[in-house]
Design a protein around this motif. Structure first.
Motif, short mmCIF file in Angstrom:
data_model
loop_
_atom_site.label_atom_id
_atom_site.label_comp_id
_atom_site.label_asym_id
_atom_site.label_seq_id
_atom_site.Cartn_x
_atom_site.Cartn_y
_atom_site.Cartn_z
N HIS A 193 39.64 32.30 30.19
CA HIS A 193 40.17 33.59 30.62
C HIS A 193 39.23 34.71 30.20
CE1 HIS A 193 42.84 36.97 31.29
NE2 HIS A 193 42.74 37.31 30.01
N CYS A 195 38.68 38.94 30.87
CA CYS A 195 39.32 40.10 31.49
C CYS A 195 38.59 41.39 31.14
CB CYS A 195 40.77 40.18 31.05
SG CYS A 195 40.97 40.16 29.27
N ASP A 277 46.93 39.66 35.59
CA ASP A 277 45.56 39.93 35.16
C ASP A 277 45.30 39.47 33.73
OD1 ASP A 277 44.72 41.07 37.49
OD2 ASP A 277 44.57 43.12 36.73
N CYS A 278 46.28 39.67 32.87
CA CYS A 278 46.07 39.42 31.44
C CYS A 278 47.45 39.23 30.82
CB CYS A 278 45.34 40.65 30.86
SG CYS A 278 44.78 40.44 29.16
ZN LIG Z 1 43.01 39.19 29.07
#
Ligand SMILES: [Zn+2]
Length: 308
Positions: A193, A195, A277-278
């Motif tokens: 992941h 971001c 998104d996160c």
């Molecule tokens: Zn994130």
């Protein structure tokens, strides 16, 4: 395609009022509540909302020998966080996430993922007062995470997500080595992941990292970054962040539906993992829930249409 979350979820508000002696029971109840929210919203691959964790760096630093935490450091505006410092050789002390994982497995029958803060980000967000170089510290930490991932997989974890928000194009090789060390000798589905980063600078090299899935954030930048993936013939599984976690506006089902259609121009539906998104932890809980619910609804409709 599947629906999932990145990791964190708003903690129930009452948790902070619980006295220390009742904290363990309360955290378990909070995990049950957070899991239930995700199940009702329709999420297929859940997390425990990272309810056990206070913060994504210090939580790990507190559980690994060689770290100390000096105190709160100002990061931006009036936001402070307890910045760890490496002051001695890093050593594995005891399981870090195993208890979380084992409890989560008890409270849900759905598939779950285990998010782990990656070695590179842990070092970037700490002071290094012991190792001669950043690389040395990152690799030492990756060995410790490897030990932890081995235990998680042995306990039944089948989806490990490494969080590397601090990843930097100048240090991609260090991140690559760190990921290999973290996952060496382990057979498990893995995601990375990343971001709030400049994806333009990370591609195409980031596609060489040895993970099954790249989980990226798209809603925040109005899905423009899908173009980068198209340019480089993206061939991994895609964690498709399509919910803006910095906005309290709840995206409509139709809007998410259209975003997923755009993602399907880049990857096959079998390779698509739809998520926010996160982490959702900064949102009010009811808004996080409604965002997830609409996301899952959009996936349900698009799956139905594609199968018809
Ligand atoms: Zn994130």
């Amino acid at each position: 395609m599947k629906t999932t979350v990145v990791g964190s979820y708003p903690k129930p508000k009452w948790l902070k009022y619980v006295p220390e002696k009742d904290k363990l029971e309360a955290i378990k109840d909070a995990v049950r509540a957070v899991v239930k929210d995700q199940e009702v919203a329709g999420v297929e691959i859940l997390s425990d909302g990272e309810v056990w964790r206070d913060e994504m760096t210090s939580y790990f630093a507190n559980r690994i020998d060689g770290f100390v935490i000096y105190g709160e450091v100002r990061v931006w505006g009036n936001t402070y966080y307890p910045k760890p410092a490496i002051v001695d050789e890093l050593r594995y002390r005891k399981p870090i996430l195993l208890q979380e994982f084992e409890f989560l497995k008890k409270v849900t029958d759905r598939k779950v993922k285990v998010p782990i803060t990656g070695a590179y980000t842990l070092v970037e967000w700490s002071f290094n007062e012991y190792y001669n170089s950043k690389e040395e510290a990152v690799y030492a930490l990756a060995e410790i995470l490897n030990e932890e991932v081995k235990r998680l997989v042995k306990a039944g974890a089948d989806f490990i997500q490494i969080d590397e928000p601090a990843i930097n194009s100048k240090d991609l090789e260090v991140v690559e080595n760190a990921i290999e060390i973290t996952l060496k000798g382990i057979k498990v589905y893995t995601a990375l992941h990343i971001c709030y980063n400049d994806y333009r600078k990370l591609f195409p090299e980031v596609m060489d990292l040895k993970v099954n899935q790249l989980d990226l954030e798209f809603a925040n930048r109005k899905f423009e970054d899908l173009e980068i993936l198209k340019e480089y013939s993206f061939d991994k599984d895609l964690g498709f962040g399509c919910i803006d976690v910095h906005s309290k506006r709840v995206e409509s089902v139709e809007e998410i539906f259209k975003a997923i259609e755009k993602a399907l121009e880049v990857v096959d539906s079998r390779k698509l993992y739809v998520d926010p998104d996160c982490g959702l932890k900064l949102l009010p809980r009811n808004i996080a829930f409604r965002k997830l619910k609409n996301m899952c609804e959009a996936v349900k409709i698009i799956t139905f249409i594609n199968e018809a």
